[in-house]
Design an enzyme around this catalytic site. Structure first.
Site, mmCIF file in Angstrom:
data_model
loop_
_atom_site.group_PDB
_atom_site.id
_atom_site.type_symbol
_atom_site.label_atom_id
_atom_site.label_comp_id
_atom_site.label_asym_id
_atom_site.label_seq_id
_atom_site.Cartn_x
_atom_site.Cartn_y
_atom_site.Cartn_z
ATOM 1 C CG HIS A 22 -1.924 -1.085 1.223
ATOM 2 N ND1 HIS A 22 -3.071 -1.030 0.468
ATOM 3 C CD2 HIS A 22 -1.951 -2.290 1.852
ATOM 4 C CE1 HIS A 22 -3.776 -2.133 0.649
ATOM 5 N NE2 HIS A 22 -3.111 -2.916 1.481
ATOM 6 C CB CYS A 34 -3.763 3.383 -3.227
ATOM 7 S SG CYS A 34 -2.639 2.485 -2.152
#
Length: 111
Positions: A22, A34
Site C-alpha cells: 500500500h 493507490c
C-alpha cells in the site's frame, strides 16, 4: 510502499507482473497514489481482455494489497504484440506515477 515487479521474457515481452503493498500516501479512501496505480493496472487488464480477447491469469489478495498477473503461454502469435503494447503502456503510466511519487511506489524489472 507499492512494489511493482515486471517479469520480462528473453524477447523483452512482459510475461507477468506483481503489484503488492500500500502506498500510505494518505488515509484509506483518500490515497491518490493507490487509486492511480489501481486505475492504471485494472484499466490495462480490462483492455487486454476487451481488446484482444486474451484472459490473463490473475490472483488477488492481501486486503487489496496484492495482485499477480500472468499472460498465458498459449496466446496466439498475432495477439501477443497487442497484449505487450497494452502492458508496456501500463508500465509507462506507472513510471509517471513513480516519477512524481517515488517515495510511495517502486518499479523493478526481472528477466
Amino acid at each position: 510502499m507499492i512494489k511493482v515487479t515486471v517479469h520480462q521474457s528473453e524477447r523483452g515481452e512482459i510475461a507477468a507482473f506483481t503489484v503488492e503493498g500500500h502506498a500510505n500516501f494518505a488515509r484509506y479512501g483518500s490515497d491518490l497514489v493507490c487509486a492511480g496505480v489501481s486505475a492504471v493496472v485494472f484499466g490495462a487488464l480490462n483492455g487486454i481482455v476487451e481488446l484482444t480477447g486474451v484472459v490473463p491469469k490473475v490472483e488477488e489478495g492481501g486486503e487489496g494489497g496484492y495482485l499477480y498477473c500472468e499472460i498465458p503461454g498459449d496466446v496466439p502469435e498475432e495477439k501477443r504484440p497487442e497484449v505487450d503494447l497494452l502492458l508496456k503502456a501500463m508500465v509507462v503510466s506507472l513510471r509517471t506515477i513513480e516519477k512524481d511519487y517515488g517515495k510511495y511506489i517502486r518499479i523493478t524489472f526481472q528477466r
